[in-house]
Each structure stands twice: as C-alpha cells, then as structure tokens.
Scaffold this active site. Sequence first.
Site: not given
Length: 159
Positions: A54, A56, A83, A86
Amino acid sequence: MTERDDIFTALTVRRAQQNVDEGGKPFACLLVRDGEIVAEATNHVAQTGDPTAHAEILAIRLAAEQGITDLRGIDAYVTAYPCPMCLGALYYAAPDRVVFAATREQEGEHYEDGGRYFSLATFYDEYARPEADRSLPMSQGEVDDPQAPFRRYREAHAG
C-alpha cells in the site's frame, strides 16, 4: 487546513490517478517535511502481487531507506482515509498528522478493496470483535514458553 495542505492533498489525488493509468490501484501517499516531499509512493499491490504494498507502507519504507525513522515534523498526505493496516503503520511511524482526500464513504461509492475475510465496509469493525467472532480464524498455538523471545528482547535492551 492550509493552502499547502490543499496542494499536497491534490497532488496525492493526481499521483493516484497516474497509478490507475499505469495499471495500479487508486492510492498515493506523500510524506512532507517543511513543505518538501521527503518520500512518496503509490499503491503497488496490482503491480507486485504483494498485498502489503500500500502507498502508506511503501512511503514509510522509502523514508526509512533514507534514514528517516522518526516522522516527527512530517505530515502524511494520502488519497483516502487509511485502511486498518496503513492506519496501524501510520500510528507506529507517528507523523505529526495525516491529511486524507477522500473519506471511507466517498471511496466506497466507486471502489471496493475487500478480501477473503472482509469488505471495505466491514474491515474496521473486524478488529473490535473478539477473536472467536472474527472472519479470519485465529487461535493460540501450544508452545512451552511463548514469552521467551520477549524476555530475551527485554534482557538485551535493558538499561
């Protein structure tokens, strides 16, 4: 919110759109210190097959590769509300703040990024459930001394 915040938030949206155009998912993250981007990444799950890739997470890793392990003084700008994975990573990395472009609801109107055990709508609630009630089966295994590595760590880092 400042004009600078608006500029960096808009940039995450542009980076996310570029990532979609290149076959990726619609997420980007910028780590910014004193108005300068110190690390940036887009989601690379589709490109790599790595479900942890992801934006992040990748931006935090890029910062660490530069020797930036303390995110004090850094703001994180992201395309959408993070999410749970993250969000946890951001709590561990501890930037001064997180600025997101889209809410979970705004994201959910056009995008679903669920998995075998969750949907975007249920993912956050999953963590609050007792282990026995979670979608992902989970149980403690049997081992003589499950605390051994933690004691060893404490002993190695006593002081």
